[in-house]
Design an enzyme around this catalytic site. Structure first.
Site, PDB file in Angstrom:
ATOM      1  N   ASP A  37      16.811  35.909  57.115  1.00  0.00           N
ATOM      2  CA  ASP A  37      16.640  34.812  58.067  1.00  0.00           C
ATOM      3  C   ASP A  37      15.338  35.055  58.829  1.00  0.00           C
ATOM      4  OD1 ASP A  37      16.796  32.831  59.952  1.00  0.00           O
ATOM      5  OD2 ASP A  37      18.798  33.360  60.677  1.00  0.00           O
ATOM      6  N   HIS A  38      14.223  34.569  58.264  1.00  0.00           N
ATOM      7  CA  HIS A  38      12.891  34.874  58.798  1.00  0.00           C
ATOM      8  C   HIS A  38      12.147  33.615  59.220  1.00  0.00           C
ATOM      9  CE1 HIS A  38      11.572  39.185  57.895  1.00  0.00           C
ATOM     10  NE2 HIS A  38      12.879  39.172  57.718  1.00  0.00           N
ATOM     11  N   SER A 105      19.792  42.919  65.903  1.00  0.00           N
ATOM     12  CA  SER A 105      19.045  42.799  67.159  1.00  0.00           C
ATOM     13  C   SER A 105      17.652  42.207  66.977  1.00  0.00           C
ATOM     14  CB  SER A 105      18.943  44.160  67.850  1.00  0.00           C
ATOM     15  OG  SER A 105      18.324  45.103  67.009  1.00  0.00           O
ATOM     16  N   GLY A 106      17.246  41.961  65.723  1.00  0.00           N
ATOM     17  CA  GLY A 106      16.048  41.181  65.465  1.00  0.00           C
ATOM     18  C   GLY A 106      14.777  41.985  65.286  1.00  0.00           C
ATOM     19  N   GLU A 107      13.743  41.264  64.858  1.00  0.00           N
ATOM     20  CA  GLU A 107      12.400  41.829  64.695  1.00  0.00           C
ATOM     21  C   GLU A 107      11.398  40.961  65.439  1.00  0.00           C
ATOM     22  OE1 GLU A 107      13.467  40.712  61.289  1.00  0.00           O
ATOM     23  OE2 GLU A 107      14.422  42.558  60.579  1.00  0.00           O
ATOM     24  N   ASN A 110       9.733  37.801  63.818  1.00  0.00           N
ATOM     25  CA  ASN A 110      10.350  36.474  63.780  1.00  0.00           C
ATOM     26  C   ASN A 110      10.660  35.906  65.155  1.00  0.00           C
ATOM     27  OD1 ASN A 110      10.635  36.535  60.814  1.00  0.00           O
ATOM     28  ND2 ASN A 110      12.078  38.190  61.258  1.00  0.00           N
ATOM     29  N   SER A 176      23.902  54.284  68.734  1.00  0.00           N
ATOM     30  CA  SER A 176      24.271  53.223  69.682  1.00  0.00           C
ATOM     31  C   SER A 176      24.698  51.953  68.969  1.00  0.00           C
ATOM     32  CB  SER A 176      23.104  52.937  70.629  1.00  0.00           C
ATOM     33  OG  SER A 176      22.802  54.049  71.424  1.00  0.00           O
TER      34      SER A 176
END
Length: 321
Positions: A37-38, A105-107, A110, A176
């Protein structure tokens, strides 16, 4: 027996092609599929980044059997968690129960497009935890009013809900995130075959739940051509999660990988048509306790020969694992 999946990589093929590819993967006998999902490709040479949720909706209608999954969606920045919950519920209905919602948690690559900066890793993880709680409440049919540290939700309710619970996976990279996943997720998602991730997930409440990994390969009858293509489109993979989550765009990945050589890529990614090389690359995931492994065939224009090879040679060999 480990399940073997197919990856619809939105960074390397257009939306119509992606749907055609997953139809071919279903025909070839893959056990499941996942979809990136980019908003951006990792490198300009990949050349694509279509909207994953439209692709998934089309794939749900074009296929009959193969499960679908986001790998992964970030529900904290480009998307508000209330919207992610609505999208996921709708896709589960369209696919008739074949969808799993993979979250992470995403990049920066994007998420930067909506502005607001890129927070530290611990803040991103806190946002993810709050987002998962909101999504779960909405998928449970609750009327949600939420005012938290990171998100507000005003009088939200989903009006079209699947009858069956929608499984939620969480991507992990350290202790974590494993704690969060073990406590809140129905499955673990990871891109490295590290036993410490699966064991931590188990220890935090994930014992007995599915564990999904991912492995890039580059099939081609010409091994040199495969190495060249893998280096051109996938050398970013050498950076690892701590680097890959922080860089802001393809130009940054170009700079960060300028000294990665083709032989470096060939050492970490199976290239060519050696079935046993792929089997041996999958084996560490099995040994680490993963129950599913999604393969990524590098090169959007090289899916059809890969799918034929996978059907007749690769998948039968991997079944023996």
């Amino acid at each position: 027996m480990v399940q073997i999946g197919y990856t619809m990589m939105t960074e390397q093929a257009g939306p119509r092609e992606l749907v055609d590819h997953v139809v071919g993967a279903e025909r070839a006998g893959f056990d499941f599929s996942v979809t990136s999902d980019h908003y951006f490709p990792w490198l300009e040479s990949q050349g694509h980044a279509s909207y994953a949720w439209s692709v998934l909706g089309a794939a749900a209608q074009a296929t009959e059997r193969i499960p679908l999954m986001t790998y992964v969606t970030c529900p904290t920045t480009r998307y508000h968690p209330a919207v992610v919950a609505q999208k996921a519920a709708t896709l589960q209905l369209l696919s008739q129960g074949r969808f799993r919602l993979g979250l992470g948690s995403g990049e920066n690559l994007n998420e930067h497009v909506v502005g607001g900066g890129w927070p530290a890793a611990h803040v991103r993880l806190a946002r993810l935890e709050e987002a998962v709680e909101i999504i779960r409440a909405l998928l449970a049919g609750e009327n949600v009013n939420h005012h938290g540290a990171h998100f507000d939700v005003e009088n939200a309710k989903l009006w079209d809900l699947p009858d069956m619970p929608l499984p939620i996976g969480v991507a992990v990279s350290g202790d974590s995130s494993c704690e969060l996943a073990g406590r809140l997720a129905d499955l673990l998602i990871a891109t490295e075959p590290k036993a410490e991730l699966t064991s931590a997930f188990d220890g935090y409440g994930g014992a007995g739940k599915p564990k999904v990994g991912q492995l890039p390969i580059c099939y081609d009858r010409d091994r040199d051509a495969a190495i060249t293509r893998a280096h051109d489109q996938f050398r970013w993979f050498a950076g690892g999660w701590p680097v890959n989550s922080e860089l802001p765009g393809p130009a940054a990945f170009e700079g960060a990988t300028q000294f990665v050589r083709p032989e470096d890529v060939a050492e970490s990614i199976p290239c060519g048509d050696d079935v046993q090389a792929v089997v041996e690359a999958v084996r560490p995931y099995v040994d680490a306790g993963f129950t599913e492994v999604a393969l990524v065939q590098i090169g959007g224009d090289h899916q059809e020969p890969y799918l034929e090879w996978a059907e007749h040679k690769l998948l039968p060999a991997l079944r023996e694992l």
